[in-house]
Scaffold this active site. Structure first.
Site, PDB file in Angstrom:
ATOM      1  NE  ARG A   1      -3.648  -1.236   2.282  1.00 35.74           N
ATOM      2  CZ  ARG A   1      -4.469  -1.833   1.447  1.00 35.74           C
ATOM      3  NH1 ARG A   1      -5.289  -1.072   0.412  1.00 35.74           N
ATOM      4  NH2 ARG A   1      -4.938  -2.922   1.613  1.00 35.74           N
TER       5      ARG A   1
ATOM      6  CB  ILE B   1      -7.610   0.974   1.323  1.00 33.95           C
ATOM      7  CG1 ILE B   1      -9.300   0.673   1.330  1.00 33.95           C
ATOM      8  CG2 ILE B   1      -7.455   1.886   2.592  1.00 33.95           C
ATOM      9  CD1 ILE B   1      -9.443  -0.281   2.385  1.00 33.95           C
ATOM     10  CG  LEU B   2      -5.203   5.719  -1.923  1.00 33.17           C
ATOM     11  CD1 LEU B   2      -5.604   7.134  -2.401  1.00 33.17           C
ATOM     12  CD2 LEU B   2      -4.351   5.108  -3.004  1.00 33.17           C
TER      13      LEU B   2
ATOM     14  CG  ASN C   1     -14.755   8.245  -1.248  1.00 33.54           C
ATOM     15  OD1 ASN C   1     -14.641   7.672  -2.270  1.00 33.54           O
ATOM     16  ND2 ASN C   1     -15.170   7.278  -0.073  1.00 33.54           N
ATOM     17  CB  THR C   2     -19.245   9.666  -3.825  1.00 37.36           C
ATOM     18  OG1 THR C   2     -20.442   9.514  -3.743  1.00 37.36           O
ATOM     19  CG2 THR C   2     -18.471   8.894  -5.122  1.00 37.36           C
ATOM     20  CG  HIS C   3     -19.325   5.082   1.305  1.00 39.80           C
ATOM     21  ND1 HIS C   3     -18.898   4.118   1.176  1.00 39.80           N
ATOM     22  CD2 HIS C   3     -20.676   4.649   2.253  1.00 39.80           C
ATOM     23  CE1 HIS C   3     -18.979   3.058   1.908  1.00 39.80           C
ATOM     24  NE2 HIS C   3     -20.169   3.362   2.525  1.00 39.80           N
TER      25      HIS C   3
ATOM     26  CG  ASP D   1     -16.103   4.106   3.391  1.00 45.58           C
ATOM     27  OD1 ASP D   1     -15.646   4.902   2.582  1.00 45.58           O
ATOM     28  OD2 ASP D   1     -16.200   2.937   3.180  1.00 45.58           O
TER      29      ASP D   1
HETATM   30  C1  GRF Z   1     -20.601   4.754  -6.600  1.00 43.31           C
HETATM   31  O1  GRF Z   1     -21.551   4.207  -6.060  1.00 43.31           O
HETATM   32  C2  GRF Z   1     -19.529   5.122  -5.363  1.00 43.31           C
HETATM   33  O2  GRF Z   1     -20.054   5.587  -4.285  1.00 43.31           O
HETATM   34  C3  GRF Z   1     -18.919   3.629  -5.142  1.00 43.31           C
HETATM   35  O3  GRF Z   1     -18.781   3.034  -6.567  1.00 43.31           O
HETATM   36  C4  GRF Z   1     -19.610   3.485  -7.263  1.00 43.31           C
HETATM   37  C5  GRF Z   1     -19.049   4.085  -8.594  1.00 43.31           C
HETATM   38  O4  GRF Z   1     -19.820   4.147  -9.750  1.00 43.31           O
HETATM   39  N1  GRF Z   1     -17.854   3.784  -4.177  1.00 43.31           N
HETATM   40  P1  GRF Z   1     -19.285   4.354 -11.053  1.00 43.31           P
HETATM   41  O5  GRF Z   1     -18.012   3.473 -11.388  1.00 43.31           O
HETATM   42  O6  GRF Z   1     -19.006   5.741 -11.248  1.00 43.31           O
HETATM   43  O7  GRF Z   1     -20.336   3.982 -12.235  1.00 43.31           O
END
Ligand code: GRF
Length: 194
Positions: free
Chosen positions: A64, A91-92, A106-108, A144
């Site tokens: 990593r 994971i970085l 980040n989006t979760h 997260d």
């Molecule tokens: C998203 O739901 C993001 O929250 C999650 O992976 C998905 C990415 O989707 N970590 P895409 O590759 O942009 O279609």
């Protein structure tokens, strides 16, 4: 205030959120992937510079620290100031935060702090949640975790599968993530000092 507005997006998969950012004309300087994926193709088709740093080349188990050092070097040599993870599955190591503290988003696919980890959609379904959602946050050493910048609820429908629910969540992510990035670039949303 965000001094350096050069954005890199990190992807591993379908890249539909990256696609939405490009469609919304978020100025993206660089796309980095950890594996061959549709996200890379999307970036190339849009004429955005791409770099593939294959995690498979960094050992099993993953080294990593070495992987993260290569990524940081890649970002720094291109003058990147803000990093947006969009479905990036590596994971970085915490070392990245000595250069990019408060500069990695980040989006979760859950309403954090609920359902952390890479099975967020499965876990929400298994828990019988009536609603879940998505969260865009500043990444920190904790997975997260970190200050939440945007969050939106998504209903869970009775016959949902992981795929249908995840797609409903991603539809929302595709709306709010580009909007958030644009607001940050325009100075309407301030990130904490780096
Ligand atoms: C998203 O739901 C993001 O929250 C999650 O992976 C998905 C990415 O989707 N970590 P895409 O590759 O942009 O279609």
């Amino acid at each position: 205030m965000l001094q350096n507005k050069n954005i890199a997006v990190l992807v591993s998969g379908t890249g539909s959120i990256l696609e939405a950012m490009l469609a919304a004309e978020v100025p993206i300087a660089l796309v980095v992937a950890d594996r061959e994926c549709r996200g890379l193709d999307i970036a190339k088709a849009a004429g955005v510079e791409t770099v593939l740093i294959r995690r498979a080349e960094y050992g099993a188990p993953l080294n990593r620290d070495a992987y993260t050092a290569k990524l940081v070097e890649t970002l720094e040599t291109r003058g990147i100031g803000l990093v947006a993870m969009a479905g990036f599955m590596t994971i970085l190591s915490p070392s990245i935060f000595s250069t990019y503290r408060n500069r990695i988003l980040n989006t979760h696919p859950s309403l954090l702090p609920d359902f952390k980890g890479d099975r967020a959609v499965q876990d929400a379904l298994a828990a019988g949640a009536k609603e879940t959602g998505c969260t865009i946050h500043i990444a920190t050493e904790e997975l997260d975790d970190g200050p939440i910048l945007a969050q939106e609820k998504v209903p869970v429908e009775p016959n949902d599968t992981v795929e249908t629910l995840h797609e409903r969540i991603k539809t929302v992510e595709r709306g709010i993530y580009p909007k958030l990035l644009k607001a940050i670039l325009a100075g309407g949303i301030a990130l904490p000092e780096a």
